[in-house]
Design a protein around this motif. Structure first.
Motif, PDB file in Angstrom:
ATOM      1  N   LEU A   1       0.842  -1.207   0.000  1.00  0.00           N
ATOM      2  CA  LEU A   1       0.000   0.000   0.000  1.00  0.00           C
ATOM      3  C   LEU A   1       0.872   1.250   0.000  1.00  0.00           C
ATOM      4  O   LEU A   1       0.617   2.196  -0.763  1.00  0.00           O
ATOM      5  N   CYS A   2       1.901   1.271   0.840  1.00  0.00           N
ATOM      6  CA  CYS A   2       2.782   2.437   0.905  1.00  0.00           C
ATOM      7  C   CYS A   2       3.533   2.659  -0.404  1.00  0.00           C
ATOM      8  O   CYS A   2       3.736   3.800  -0.832  1.00  0.00           O
ATOM      9  N   GLU A   3       3.949   1.588  -1.033  1.00  0.00           N
ATOM     10  CA  GLU A   3       4.728   1.692  -2.267  1.00  0.00           C
ATOM     11  C   GLU A   3       3.901   2.188  -3.453  1.00  0.00           C
ATOM     12  O   GLU A   3       4.399   2.947  -4.286  1.00  0.00           O
ATOM     13  N   LYS A   4       2.641   1.785  -3.529  1.00  0.00           N
ATOM     14  CA  LYS A   4       1.853   2.021  -4.736  1.00  0.00           C
ATOM     15  C   LYS A   4       0.868   3.180  -4.657  1.00  0.00           C
ATOM     16  O   LYS A   4       0.367   3.644  -5.695  1.00  0.00           O
ATOM     17  N   SER A   5       0.570   3.669  -3.465  1.00  0.00           N
ATOM     18  CA  SER A   5      -0.507   4.651  -3.315  1.00  0.00           C
ATOM     19  C   SER A   5      -0.067   6.077  -3.626  1.00  0.00           C
ATOM     20  O   SER A   5       1.035   6.496  -3.266  1.00  0.00           O
TER      21      SER A   5
END
Length: 355
Positions: A221-225
């Motif tokens: 979530l942190c990488e893609k958002s």
């Protein structure tokens, strides 16, 4: 049946009394007490310390003890209900709280005395989800900063994110927590044609996928958002959930939004991430200390939108809450299937006498 309603500056005892009569019946005897701190500043301060340290540090009105020993039900919102009040409530069969959190209730004491504590889930879900979406757009499009600049006579067109100001369309939004508010945010974002990722270890993938979202790890979530929006409850497990390691994973254009609880994010890690431009920006409605210090770093940063804990504070939400709570207490009494009772595992729920 006899009920004690304890109002506060946001939801008066008179409004609570009306709700009791409309839901439980006009024949219910209602005793009214209002918690009246000296002024709004004292109210918010006392509310804040109770949130952090529990009801024992609060200052409930002494008038409560004039009635509490004879009532079957106690209904309140922010007033601290401490161990002394609960011990005096010899006949009480349920304590109802017009909010989702029960930080102002001594649940341990209530459990010890066999009193179920019923909260109000989703009471301000619409208010907070509206505000969350608004903050996403406000931070990305510099609405607050543009307003402030123009008020100062400056026609300003470029801000710290001028190289990557975008549209909502096609963005990826990560929701940390998928309860009532998370569901509402996802529903409202659908009209923007965004992709929605969810991190919530307590919700099944099928439920999340049924809402058109995708369950992922916190790392993914942190990488893609493009937006990361906090909607989890604060606990020992979630405190500092977003810290230095998570900020290192985020896109340099990502925005983090917090309308939940400040403690979900490591304050110093967020300050550093904004100062070093490791992320695109932040929009913060909840604070580690309320009100914040006048020299808090956020006051001078140009990539953060800040508001004074307003997300859930609408008259519609406050006025609707006692009806939701009392309907749930009535339903539980009739069906014997508790949903919103926080100590249901420890307390035998016998509310049939309230019918």
């Amino acid at each position: 049946m006899k009920t004690l309603v304890i109002g506060d500056p946001l939801l008066s005892s008179e409004k609570l009394k009306i709700a009791v009569h409309e839901i439980m019946g006009e024949e219910v005897e209602v005793c009214c007490v209002d918690w009246k701190p000296a002024n709004d500043e004292e109210f918010w301060y006392l509310r804040s310390i109770v949130e952090k340290n529990g009801p024992s540090v609060g200052k409930p009105p002494q008038e409560i003890f004039d009635y509490v020993g004879e009532v079957d039900m106690i209904i309140t919102q922010h007033t601290p209900i401490n161990e002394q009040i609960i011990e005096a409530a010899k006949k009480c069969k349920v304590i109802g709280v017009c909010r989702a959190g029960v930080e102002n209730i001594d649940v341990t004491a209530a459990t010890k005395h066999g009193i179920p504590v019923c909260r109000t889930m989703g009471r301000n879900a619409n208010a907070v989800s509206d505000y969350t979406v608004a903050l996403m757009i406000t931070e990305m499009r510099n609405i607050g900063r543009g307003h402030a600049a123009l008020k100062q006579g400056e026609w300003k067109k470029q801000y710290s994110n001028y190289e990557f100001v975008g549209d909502m369309y096609g963005k990826t939004v990560g929701l940390v927590g998928f309860g009532y508010i998370g569901h509402c945010v996802a529903k409202k974002l659908k009209g923007f044609d965004v992709n929605i990722l969810v991190y919530d270890p307590f919700v099944k993938a099928e439920e999340i996928e049924a809402q058109g979202c995708k369950l992922v790890s916190l790392e993914e979530l942190c990488e893609k958002s493009d937006f990361i929006s906090m909607h989890a409850r604060l606990s020992d497990e979630t405190r500092g959930l977003i810290g230095t390691a998570q900020f290192e994973l985020m896109k340099p254009t990502a925005y983090i939004i917090n309308t939940a609880r400040a403690g979900l994010i490591d304050e110093q890690a967020l300050i550093a991430a904004l100062q070093d431009k490791k992320i695109g920006g932040a929009a913060i409605d909840v604070w580690w200390v309320e009100p914040p210090a006048k020299n808090h770093p956020f006051m001078t940063l140009d990539n953060v939108t800040i508001t004074p804990h307003l997300a859930g504070s609408t008259k519609d939400a406050f006025n609707r809450t006692p009806y939701l709570l009392l309907e749930e207490i009535k339903r539980t009494a009739q069906e014997g299937k508790p949903r919103w009772i926080v100590n249901a595992k420890d307390v035998s729920v016998e509310l049939n006498t309230l019918q």
